[in-house]
Design an enzyme around this catalytic site. Sequence first.
Site, PDB file in Angstrom:
ATOM      1  N   LYS A 183      -6.780   7.812 -19.355  1.00  0.00           N
ATOM      2  CA  LYS A 183      -6.989   8.413 -20.674  1.00  0.00           C
ATOM      3  C   LYS A 183      -5.701   8.380 -21.506  1.00  0.00           C
ATOM      4  O   LYS A 183      -5.210   7.321 -21.828  1.00  0.00           O
ATOM      5  CB  LYS A 183      -7.524   9.829 -20.490  1.00  0.00           C
ATOM      6  CG  LYS A 183      -8.664   9.957 -19.481  1.00  0.00           C
ATOM      7  CD  LYS A 183      -9.861   9.095 -19.789  1.00  0.00           C
ATOM      8  CE  LYS A 183     -11.086   9.437 -18.953  1.00  0.00           C
ATOM      9  NZ  LYS A 183     -10.948   9.197 -17.509  1.00  0.00           N
TER      10      LYS A 183
ATOM     11  N   ASP B  75      -6.175  19.953 -13.275  1.00  0.00           N
ATOM     12  CA  ASP B  75      -6.411  18.652 -13.888  1.00  0.00           C
ATOM     13  C   ASP B  75      -6.101  18.808 -15.375  1.00  0.00           C
ATOM     14  O   ASP B  75      -6.850  19.451 -16.113  1.00  0.00           O
ATOM     15  CB  ASP B  75      -7.858  18.221 -13.671  1.00  0.00           C
ATOM     16  CG  ASP B  75      -8.154  16.826 -14.235  1.00  0.00           C
ATOM     17  OD1 ASP B  75      -7.473  16.419 -15.192  1.00  0.00           O
ATOM     18  OD2 ASP B  75      -9.074  16.169 -13.725  1.00  0.00           O
TER      19      ASP B  75
ATOM     20  N   TYR C 125     -15.731  17.786 -14.799  1.00  0.00           N
ATOM     21  CA  TYR C 125     -16.239  16.416 -14.779  1.00  0.00           C
ATOM     22  C   TYR C 125     -17.336  16.316 -13.719  1.00  0.00           C
ATOM     23  O   TYR C 125     -17.176  16.781 -12.582  1.00  0.00           O
ATOM     24  CB  TYR C 125     -15.083  15.461 -14.482  1.00  0.00           C
ATOM     25  CG  TYR C 125     -15.476  14.008 -14.377  1.00  0.00           C
ATOM     26  CD1 TYR C 125     -16.198  13.373 -15.377  1.00  0.00           C
ATOM     27  CD2 TYR C 125     -15.089  13.262 -13.270  1.00  0.00           C
ATOM     28  CE1 TYR C 125     -16.543  12.037 -15.278  1.00  0.00           C
ATOM     29  CE2 TYR C 125     -15.425  11.913 -13.163  1.00  0.00           C
ATOM     30  CZ  TYR C 125     -16.152  11.316 -14.176  1.00  0.00           C
ATOM     31  OH  TYR C 125     -16.492   9.993 -14.074  1.00  0.00           O
TER      32      TYR C 125
ATOM     33  N   ARG D 264       0.815  -1.215   0.000  1.00  0.00           N
ATOM     34  CA  ARG D 264       0.000   0.000   0.000  1.00  0.00           C
ATOM     35  C   ARG D 264       0.848   1.264   0.000  1.00  0.00           C
ATOM     36  O   ARG D 264       0.375   2.348  -0.331  1.00  0.00           O
ATOM     37  CB  ARG D 264      -0.941  -0.011   1.216  1.00  0.00           C
ATOM     38  CG  ARG D 264      -2.118   0.959   1.063  1.00  0.00           C
ATOM     39  CD  ARG D 264      -3.161   0.782   2.148  1.00  0.00           C
ATOM     40  NE  ARG D 264      -2.735   1.270   3.437  1.00  0.00           N
ATOM     41  CZ  ARG D 264      -2.540   0.525   4.512  1.00  0.00           C
ATOM     42  NH1 ARG D 264      -2.712  -0.788   4.437  1.00  0.00           N
ATOM     43  NH2 ARG D 264      -2.159   1.046   5.658  1.00  0.00           N
TER      44      ARG D 264
END
Length: 541
Positions: A357, A332, A259, A206
Amino acid sequence: MAVSSYAFARIFSSFECRSDPDFCGGDQPSHARFSARFNSAHRLQSAQSGDLSSLIFRFPPNFVRQLSNKARRNCSNIGVAQIVAASWTDKKTDANFTPAAAAAVNAAAAAIAAIPAAEPVELIEAAQTGNDVAVVDGLKGNWSPYRSLLRSDSSIAVHAGERLGRGIVTDGITTPTCNTSVYFFKTTSELIDFKEKRRESFEYGRYGNPTTAVAEEKISALEGAESTLLMASGMCASIVMLMALVPAGGHIVTTTDCYRKTRIFIETILPKMGITATVIDPADVEALDSALNMYKVSLFFTESPTNPFLRCVDIKLVSELCHRKGAIVCIDGTFATPLNQKALALGADLILHSATKYIGGHNDVIAGCISGSQKLVTEVRNLHNMLGGVLNPNAAYLIIRGMKTLHLRVQQHNSTAMRMAEILEAHPKVKRVYYPGLPSHPEHSLAKRQMTGFGGVVSFEVNGDLQTTIKFVDALKIPYIAPSFGACESIVDQPAIMSYWDLTQSERLKYGIKDNLVRFSFGVEDFEDLKVDVLQALEAI
């Protein structure tokens, strides 16, 4: 087979492989090169005692008859290469005999000892050529402290070749995928050195992974960042960043076009933490300045270009205004990619991407990343280590692979989208086109100043209603009707249906989402093919 060709090659360095009928199970007698076969008892005794110096392996005829002539030649050549590569194993005292080599020999011995009596392979006596033959003398090398403990096949299967003497393969061109959840320390003193920052290591999956670290370094290099943190998705990166950097009771500024899931989080979840938000138009610098003076703003967070209208924010100016008031700026840049826009160089503190993406680029991985200064990324990383949302190392491998063609793909995306935007804008059945590369775009001058390319997504309004737009989308042959963007395949969607169908028409219009809006992500297909497809679909309405 009970023993691998690898184990066979490591032991029998004097064995000569030839692609002839005798070795490959043909009808010729074997006495030309081999002496008489051992009886079964002798063979079993030799295998079990480790006295393997004069033995080689012969494939059973039933097995090799199933191979084609070409396959036989390949097997023979591979065997020769393995034997030559393994020739160093007959000198264990040589300076070049490493712990890893000892572990390999030991693993081979374990494989040989496990051969059952059912004769999966034949053991025959090697012709005496005067060459030395590697002798496996039990589990030695780094295994000596464990030989008395690991007598069972089950224990050997767990630890053989791994517990000691294993290194990381560094001479492969591609980065290995490190599929592990935990890392070990040989001694407690090593662990203490790690905890007290005197030794670099990984500890728990992790907190980090060697494969993921390579992908993070690659992204940092492209963005000019001190540090990068990869997470399980773009939304994970956005949420962890907001929670880590905005204190309870804090205030953020964001933009109208973004978004939808990001907007939902800001509007519904952050208020539960006492965090409020001011929403401004991407180009409204005065509104930003007013919010900075009215509130103690912790963070300015927006996309540039935005989704789905591809609005652009003046990153340099926004950063200057925010920094005067001590506010952090996070952009972003998913639509821009690290190649078309360098937000950190323009003054932003952090740059965020949905690596699903363009960075991944093949519609086969979900990931998100955030890059910036070591200080800020560490703050985000500390919270991420508690919350989880870890990127799988296999996904990290796919990102590394995808990024190696990023520049080629982005060139094609930019070129195709720019040319298609011009064609769409001139078409009588298209009402409006949203693309930063067009002079008609409200931030075209800004985009030219801070971007080197305008991306592969073009949004436009068809001259018609919901059903007319559905007819256009359904008439397309090349693109997939799907969410997401930025991959090799072209993708088209109707935001009113794909992202906002749960809202009424009037509610959608509050966000500027009209029924005739289309978002088209142009892939890397041939431009002329895409052009013909789009024009025929427009003719169909």
